[in-house]
Scaffold this motif. Structure first.
Motif, PDB file in Angstrom:
ATOM      1  N   ILE A   1       0.847  -1.177   0.000  1.00 33.88           N
ATOM      2  CA  ILE A   1       0.000   0.000   0.000  1.00 33.88           C
ATOM      3  C   ILE A   1       0.893   1.242   0.000  1.00 33.88           C
ATOM      4  CG2 ILE A   1      -1.918  -1.144   1.153  1.00 33.88           C
ATOM      5  CD1 ILE A   1      -1.150   0.439   3.695  1.00 33.88           C
ATOM      6  N   ALA A   2       0.472   2.238  -0.750  1.00 35.06           N
ATOM      7  CA  ALA A   2       1.208   3.497  -0.824  1.00 35.06           C
ATOM      8  C   ALA A   2       0.410   4.563  -0.092  1.00 35.06           C
ATOM      9  CB  ALA A   2       1.425   3.897  -2.280  1.00 35.06           C
ATOM     10  N   ILE A   3       1.115   5.472   0.542  1.00 37.35           N
ATOM     11  CA  ILE A   3       0.488   6.546   1.301  1.00 37.35           C
ATOM     12  C   ILE A   3       1.098   7.878   0.884  1.00 37.35           C
ATOM     13  CG2 ILE A   3       0.053   7.505   3.585  1.00 37.35           C
ATOM     14  CD1 ILE A   3       0.294   4.650   4.710  1.00 37.35           C
ATOM     15  N   LEU A   4       0.243   8.774   0.431  1.00 39.36           N
ATOM     16  CA  LEU A   4       0.668  10.132   0.105  1.00 39.36           C
ATOM     17  C   LEU A   4       0.349  11.009   1.305  1.00 39.36           C
ATOM     18  CD1 LEU A   4       1.712  12.182  -2.028  1.00 39.36           C
ATOM     19  CD2 LEU A   4      -0.681  12.517  -2.689  1.00 39.36           C
ATOM     20  N   SER A   5       1.378  11.491   1.976  1.00 46.88           N
ATOM     21  CA  SER A   5       1.203  12.288   3.189  1.00 46.88           C
ATOM     22  C   SER A   5       1.522  13.749   2.913  1.00 46.88           C
ATOM     23  CB  SER A   5       2.121  11.773   4.305  1.00 46.88           C
ATOM     24  OG  SER A   5       1.800  10.448   4.646  1.00 46.88           O
ATOM     25  N   GLY A   6       0.802  14.650   3.584  1.00 46.15           N
ATOM     26  CA  GLY A   6       1.093  16.058   3.401  1.00 46.15           C
ATOM     27  C   GLY A   6       0.104  16.958   4.099  1.00 46.15           C
ATOM     28  N   ARG A   7       0.330  18.288   3.989  1.00 42.36           N
ATOM     29  CA  ARG A   7      -0.567  19.269   4.591  1.00 42.36           C
ATOM     30  C   ARG A   7      -1.751  19.568   3.674  1.00 42.36           C
ATOM     31  NH1 ARG A   7       1.081  24.294   5.359  1.00 42.36           N
ATOM     32  NH2 ARG A   7       2.637  24.191   3.705  1.00 42.36           N
TER      33      ARG A   7
ATOM     34  N   TRP B   1      -1.227  11.203  -6.197  1.00 41.10           N
ATOM     35  CA  TRP B   1      -1.985  10.061  -5.681  1.00 41.10           C
ATOM     36  C   TRP B   1      -2.235   9.039  -6.785  1.00 41.10           C
ATOM     37  CZ3 TRP B   1      -7.185   8.666  -6.883  1.00 41.10           C
ATOM     38  CH2 TRP B   1      -7.686   7.618  -6.116  1.00 41.10           C
ATOM     39  N   GLN B   2      -2.599   9.516  -7.967  1.00 41.44           N
ATOM     40  CA  GLN B   2      -2.839   8.618  -9.094  1.00 41.44           C
ATOM     41  C   GLN B   2      -1.556   7.886  -9.490  1.00 41.44           C
ATOM     42  OE1 GLN B   2      -5.968   8.084 -10.907  1.00 41.44           O
ATOM     43  NE2 GLN B   2      -4.653   6.324 -11.369  1.00 41.44           N
ATOM     44  N   HIS B   3      -0.451   8.599  -9.453  1.00 42.29           N
ATOM     45  CA  HIS B   3       0.850   8.003  -9.757  1.00 42.29           C
ATOM     46  C   HIS B   3       1.122   6.814  -8.834  1.00 42.29           C
ATOM     47  CE1 HIS B   3       5.149   8.041 -10.934  1.00 42.29           C
ATOM     48  NE2 HIS B   3       5.382   7.821  -9.646  1.00 42.29           N
ATOM     49  N   LEU B   4       0.849   6.997  -7.546  1.00 42.78           N
ATOM     50  CA  LEU B   4       1.057   5.908  -6.589  1.00 42.78           C
ATOM     51  C   LEU B   4       0.056   4.774  -6.803  1.00 42.78           C
ATOM     52  CD1 LEU B   4       1.682   8.022  -3.355  1.00 42.78           C
ATOM     53  CD2 LEU B   4       3.383   6.678  -4.625  1.00 42.78           C
ATOM     54  N   ARG B   5      -1.185   5.110  -7.075  1.00 41.03           N
ATOM     55  CA  ARG B   5      -2.202   4.076  -7.287  1.00 41.03           C
ATOM     56  C   ARG B   5      -1.888   3.236  -8.508  1.00 41.03           C
ATOM     57  NH1 ARG B   5      -8.598   5.223  -8.140  1.00 41.03           N
ATOM     58  NH2 ARG B   5      -7.807   5.955 -10.133  1.00 41.03           N
TER      59      ARG B   5
ATOM     60  N   TYR C   1      -3.425   5.637  -0.526  1.00 40.46           N
ATOM     61  CA  TYR C   1      -4.217   6.449   0.386  1.00 40.46           C
ATOM     62  C   TYR C   1      -3.604   7.839   0.501  1.00 40.46           C
ATOM     63  CZ  TYR C   1      -6.426   2.095   1.793  1.00 40.46           C
ATOM     64  OH  TYR C   1      -7.109   0.910   1.789  1.00 40.46           O
ATOM     65  N   ILE C   2      -4.415   8.767   0.969  1.00 43.73           N
ATOM     66  CA  ILE C   2      -3.949  10.112   1.279  1.00 43.73           C
ATOM     67  C   ILE C   2      -4.068  10.297   2.780  1.00 43.73           C
ATOM     68  CG2 ILE C   2      -4.460  12.572   1.030  1.00 43.73           C
ATOM     69  CD1 ILE C   2      -5.452  11.893  -1.828  1.00 43.73           C
ATOM     70  N   ALA C   3      -2.969  10.688   3.420  1.00 44.29           N
ATOM     71  CA  ALA C   3      -2.941  10.865   4.871  1.00 44.29           C
ATOM     72  C   ALA C   3      -2.635  12.321   5.202  1.00 44.29           C
ATOM     73  CB  ALA C   3      -1.873   9.959   5.493  1.00 44.29           C
ATOM     74  N   THR C   4      -3.476  12.921   6.051  1.00 41.20           N
ATOM     75  CA  THR C   4      -3.249  14.303   6.439  1.00 41.20           C
ATOM     76  C   THR C   4      -3.859  14.557   7.807  1.00 41.20           C
ATOM     77  OG1 THR C   4      -3.393  16.607   5.654  1.00 41.20           O
ATOM     78  CG2 THR C   4      -5.354  15.217   5.360  1.00 41.20           C
ATOM     79  N   THR C   5      -3.383  15.597   8.464  1.00 43.93           N
ATOM     80  CA  THR C   5      -3.884  15.930   9.793  1.00 43.93           C
ATOM     81  C   THR C   5      -5.005  16.956   9.687  1.00 43.93           C
ATOM     82  OG1 THR C   5      -2.454  17.841  10.218  1.00 43.93           O
ATOM     83  CG2 THR C   5      -1.516  15.659  10.629  1.00 43.93           C
TER      84      THR C   5
ATOM     85  N   VAL D   1       4.498  -1.142   3.287  1.00 46.16           N
ATOM     86  CA  VAL D   1       3.995   0.227   3.273  1.00 46.16           C
ATOM     87  C   VAL D   1       5.037   1.141   2.643  1.00 46.16           C
ATOM     88  CG1 VAL D   1       3.293   2.196   4.684  1.00 46.16           C
ATOM     89  CG2 VAL D   1       2.502  -0.114   5.266  1.00 46.16           C
ATOM     90  N   VAL D   2       4.600   1.927   1.669  1.00 51.00           N
ATOM     91  CA  VAL D   2       5.486   2.841   0.954  1.00 51.00           C
ATOM     92  C   VAL D   2       4.899   4.242   1.000  1.00 51.00           C
ATOM     93  CG1 VAL D   2       6.668   3.329  -1.215  1.00 51.00           C
ATOM     94  CG2 VAL D   2       6.151   0.956  -0.596  1.00 51.00           C
TER      95      VAL D   2
END
Length: 212
Positions: free
Chosen positions: A23-29, A41-45, A52-56, A108-109
């Motif tokens: 699974i790939a995770i795109l993290s950011g603000r 995100w599409q590039h990773l998918r 997934y997209i992970a953000t706070t 996990v990447v």
């Protein structure tokens, strides 16, 4: 009301019973999310089994005006599925996503842009004080010996996707916020269409309220 309505479409993350090999995770603000983020995100998918997209939900004015619910609504307006945008406390651990999977059978990447890779010290992969390797390791260097997330997670470099807003090349949300602030109402509407592929008066109002 718009944000609540769109978030009602949410559905749970894939359960741990459905093991995902990578699974790939795109993290950011993502302040705000934009077409460059969508392309990343599409590039990773496209490369991995799922992404997934992970953000706070942290707000830190003036650079981070949007909370998680607002960012998620904008991602969904652009077409990212609801259950692929996840609120996390630490974007580069993303336990809220990772814990849904079997830690001994899931790789996990994290996807990191070329810019962040060059500027963030956490991605230098220096050994710990005791000489052991850190938890995050470079993906390409270890591609023939990848370990499950119980041992390591990996970082892969993704391109910084440029995009045009109102005919101008932009590379970041910071550039977009600056341009949006200086634009009149009709120009802002065009910028929103360029940013997401379609216009929304509700997102227009949200952006205008938070960054103008």
């Amino acid at each position: 009301m718009f944000i609540q309505d769109i978030l009602n479409e949410d559905s749970p993350l894939t359960s741990g019973k459905n093991i995902m090999k990578k699974i790939a995770i795109l993290s950011g603000r993502f302040q705000p999310p934009h077409i460059g983020h969508m392309n990343a995100w599409q590039h990773l998918r496209d490369e991995f089994t799922d992404a997934y997209i992970a953000t706070t939900s942290k707000i830190d004015l003036p650079h981070s005006p949007f909370d998680f619910r607002e960012k998620k609504a904008m991602f969904m307006h652009a077409g990212v599925p609801s259950n692929r945008v996840v609120q996390v406390s630490n974007p580069y651990m993303a336990s809220e996503i990772v814990d849904r999977f079997d830690e001994n059978n899931t790789i996990v990447v994290f996807g990191v842009s070329e810019k962040d890779m060059a500027e963030d010290r956490r991605f230098r992969f220096n050994p710990r004080k005791d000489g052991s390797t850190g938890f995050l390791q470079p993906y390409r260097k270890n591609i023939n010996d990848l370990q499950p997330v119980s041992t390591h997670a990996y970082v892969t470099v993704i391109p910084t996707f440029k995009f045009k807003v109102n005919g101008k090349n932009l590379r970041s949300a910071t550039e977009f916020r600056a341009a949006f602030t200086q634009a009149d109402d009709s120009t802002q509407a065009k910028m929103i269409t360029d940013l997401y592929g379609k216009y929304s008066d509700k997102i227009h109002a949200l952006l205008r309220d938070k960054i103008v």
